[in-house]
Design an enzyme around this catalytic site. Structure first.
Site, PDB file in Angstrom:
ATOM      1  CD  GLU A 115      -2.988   0.905   2.122  1.00 55.10           C
ATOM      2  OE1 GLU A 115      -2.637   1.069   3.106  1.00 55.10           O
ATOM      3  OE2 GLU A 115      -4.387   0.931   2.042  1.00 55.10           O
ATOM      4  CD  GLU A 129      -2.437   8.006  10.712  1.00 50.62           C
ATOM      5  OE1 GLU A 129      -2.446   9.282  10.805  1.00 50.62           O
ATOM      6  OE2 GLU A 129      -2.653   7.148  11.823  1.00 50.62           O
ATOM      7  CG  HIS A 211     -10.248   5.888  14.980  1.00 54.54           C
ATOM      8  ND1 HIS A 211     -10.820   5.159  13.938  1.00 54.54           N
ATOM      9  CD2 HIS A 211      -8.855   5.606  14.497  1.00 54.54           C
ATOM     10  CE1 HIS A 211      -9.849   4.512  13.221  1.00 54.54           C
ATOM     11  NE2 HIS A 211      -8.635   4.876  13.548  1.00 54.54           N
ATOM     12  NE  ARG A 213      -2.494  10.052  16.700  1.00 59.09           N
ATOM     13  CZ  ARG A 213      -1.974   9.412  17.916  1.00 59.09           C
ATOM     14  NH1 ARG A 213      -1.583  10.773  18.697  1.00 59.09           N
ATOM     15  NH2 ARG A 213      -1.516   8.239  18.049  1.00 59.09           N
ATOM     16  CG  HIS A 244     -10.408   3.411  17.881  1.00 60.61           C
ATOM     17  ND1 HIS A 244      -9.556   3.874  18.728  1.00 60.61           N
ATOM     18  CD2 HIS A 244      -9.990   2.919  16.775  1.00 60.61           C
ATOM     19  CE1 HIS A 244      -8.138   3.194  18.256  1.00 60.61           C
ATOM     20  NE2 HIS A 244      -8.622   2.737  17.095  1.00 60.61           N
TER      21      HIS A 244
HETATM   22  N1  UDP Z   1     -12.926  -2.511  11.419  1.00 62.34           N
HETATM   23  C1  UDP Z   1     -13.435  -3.736  12.297  1.00 62.34           C
HETATM   24  N2  UDP Z   1     -14.193  -3.620  13.318  1.00 62.34           N
HETATM   25  C2  UDP Z   1     -14.676  -2.391  13.606  1.00 62.34           C
HETATM   26  C3  UDP Z   1     -14.318  -1.272  12.823  1.00 62.34           C
HETATM   27  C4  UDP Z   1     -13.647  -1.251  11.823  1.00 62.34           C
HETATM   28  O1  UDP Z   1     -12.882  -4.809  12.025  1.00 62.34           O
HETATM   29  O2  UDP Z   1     -15.170  -2.295  14.611  1.00 62.34           O
HETATM   30  C5  UDP Z   1     -12.296  -2.690  10.292  1.00 62.34           C
HETATM   31  C6  UDP Z   1     -12.679  -2.249   8.799  1.00 62.34           C
HETATM   32  O3  UDP Z   1     -13.309  -3.135   8.364  1.00 62.34           O
HETATM   33  C7  UDP Z   1     -11.237  -1.835   8.351  1.00 62.34           C
HETATM   34  C8  UDP Z   1     -10.377  -1.558   9.354  1.00 62.34           C
HETATM   35  O4  UDP Z   1     -10.978  -1.858  10.588  1.00 62.34           O
HETATM   36  O5  UDP Z   1     -10.839  -2.873   7.373  1.00 62.34           O
HETATM   37  C9  UDP Z   1     -10.286  -0.114   9.407  1.00 62.34           C
HETATM   38  O6  UDP Z   1      -9.308   0.394  10.613  1.00 62.34           O
HETATM   39  P1  UDP Z   1      -9.344   1.667  11.067  1.00 62.34           P
HETATM   40  O7  UDP Z   1     -10.278   2.474  10.769  1.00 62.34           O
HETATM   41  O8  UDP Z   1      -8.828   1.573  12.436  1.00 62.34           O
HETATM   42  O9  UDP Z   1      -7.870   2.204  10.186  1.00 62.34           O
HETATM   43  P2  UDP Z   1      -7.581   2.816   8.847  1.00 62.34           P
HETATM   44  O10 UDP Z   1      -8.150   2.053   7.681  1.00 62.34           O
HETATM   45  O11 UDP Z   1      -8.340   4.181   8.840  1.00 62.34           O
HETATM   46  O12 UDP Z   1      -6.106   2.728   8.758  1.00 62.34           O
END
Ligand code: UDP
Length: 374
Positions: A115, A129, A211, A213, A244
């Site tokens: 990614e 990030e 969530h 920051r 979260h």
């Molecule tokens: N997700 C999960 N359970 C939840 C909320 C989100 O499994 O209660 C998963 C969601 O399917 C996604 C990932 O967590 O793949 C996203 O994580 P997060 O939002 O923490 O991080 P980001 O994608 O913003 O880096």
């Protein structure tokens, strides 16, 4: 060949699991999965859902940005000296990614970045990030870009084209694996996990995650107050918000939103339940990267609770309304979507790939070792 894969957070676990599974299908690789401990409770259960148990667990004790990076760096120093992998793989843009890439660089271990190339081009959006991504790009040797746009961003950073590979995003692989698992459970007549008993199918489901920051504090308060307003204006909707565990999130959300009839707050859901919920949703409000990608792949409209995005391609897959943390824009976006019939079909536009990103990554790694004569 020995490959070490590092993960520390929930989204990394989800996006790296298909790569671990694909690497483990190859007999010429020995694969070691290392958990940094960044999201202590949320990441490992996700790996287990995919049948993966970490081989090594680091123990970080402090969640501040500086301390977590330095603890991971120190612990990986010892681990990398002992294990001496031929390649280290990281995914995304977390502190675990940056610390692991830096540790590997100091040990002269080649780094593959999954990614790679996502950019907002704004130093603090998202924080930390965006900077973690930039720095990891500088350290990495193989850049697995999910899309053409990500590749173009890497070229702007003067990364040699021969080191950039468009693979699609492994989140789509993970999503498809989970959808298959859900289908199998339903086909077996198993009751879909009783994690969703709160679901009120007579109402339109608005799924929310938030969530980041940079939204914590005032932004999150505005989001919550707007949800409250939506819930009171529209009793045809049910809002579900898996909150979260960060205290900065919980301590804002619970006092503002608990005990409202059509708002349901939950603990973070396991991935299996979350994807079921997403699949049943009418639209998604989120500041999360991964949730946007999954929602788009399922054809769900997205109300983006951020002003910037490193994922402009999502708008080619589904309807995206950028609302930031502006209460009236969020409210208008929700009302507009509720009053317009929404198509929610699986998106077959392969802009994020069609579920074979992990296989592609493994083929590229195999070729990389072959060229190096190993
Ligand atoms: N997700 C999960 N359970 C939840 C909320 C989100 O499994 O209660 C998963 C969601 O399917 C996604 C990932 O967590 O793949 C996203 O994580 P997060 O939002 O923490 O991080 P980001 O994608 O913003 O880096």
């Amino acid at each position: 060949m020995k490959i070490m894969i590092i993960f520390g957070t929930r989204p990394e676990a989800i996006k790296i699991a298909p790569v671990v599974l694909a690497l483990r299908r190859m007999t010429d690789f020995s694969v070691q999965v290392c958990f940094t401990g960044q999201h202590r409770d949320m990441a490992v259960p996700i790996m287990k859902l995919f049948g993966i148990e970490p081989d090594v667990r680091l123990a970080i004790t402090n969640s501040s940005l500086c301390a977590s990076v330095s603890e991971i760096l120190q612990q990986l120093d010892t681990l990398l000296s002992q294990e001496q992998p031929d390649l280290l793989l990281v995914q995304g843009d977390t502190n675990s990614v940056l610390a692991a890439a830096l540790a590997a660089f100091y040990h002269r271990i080649p780094i593959g970045h999954i990614e790679a190339g996502l950019r907002t081009f704004q130093k603090f959006l998202p924080y930390p990030e965006e900077m973690n991504r930039l720095l990891t790009t500088r350290l990495a040797d193989l850049h697995f870009a999910p899309t053409q746009q990500a590749k173009d961003n890497l070229l702007l950073d003067n990364i040699p084209e021969e080191n950039i590979f468009i693979t699609g995003n492994t989140v789509i692989d993970a999503l498809y694996l989970m959808l298959e698992k859900i289908d199998r459970s339903s086909a077996n007549g198993q009751i879909i996990k009783p994690a969703l008993p709160f679901l009120d199918t007579s109402r339109k489901l608005l799924l929310l995650t938030g969530h980041r920051r940079e939204n914590q504090g005032e932004g999150l308060e505005i989001i919550c107050n707007t949800l409250k307003q939506i819930a009171s204006l529209r009793d045809d909707v049910q809002i579900v918000y898996p909150v979260h565990p960060s205290p900065n999130v919980k301590n804002t959300v619970f006092p503002l939103l608990q005990d409202i009839d059509n708002i349901h707050l939950t603990e973070p859901l396991d991935y299996f339940s979350f994807i079921q919920l997403l699949n049943k949703s009418y639209c998604v409000l989120t500041d999360s990267g991964g949730v946007q990608e999954e929602a788009a792949a399922l054809g769900k409209p997205v109300i983006l609770l951020r002003e910037t995005t490193e994922r402009p391609e999502i708008a080619q897959m589904t309807r995206v309304i950028t609302a930031g943390t502006d209460g009236s824009r969020i409210l208008n976006a929700v009302l507009q979507l509720l009053d317009t019939p929404v198509q929610t079909e699986i998106c077959h536009n392969p802009v994020l790939g069609n579920g074979d990103a992990a296989e592609r990554i493994v083929r590229i790694i195999t070729e990389y070792f072959r060229r190096a004569g190993r």
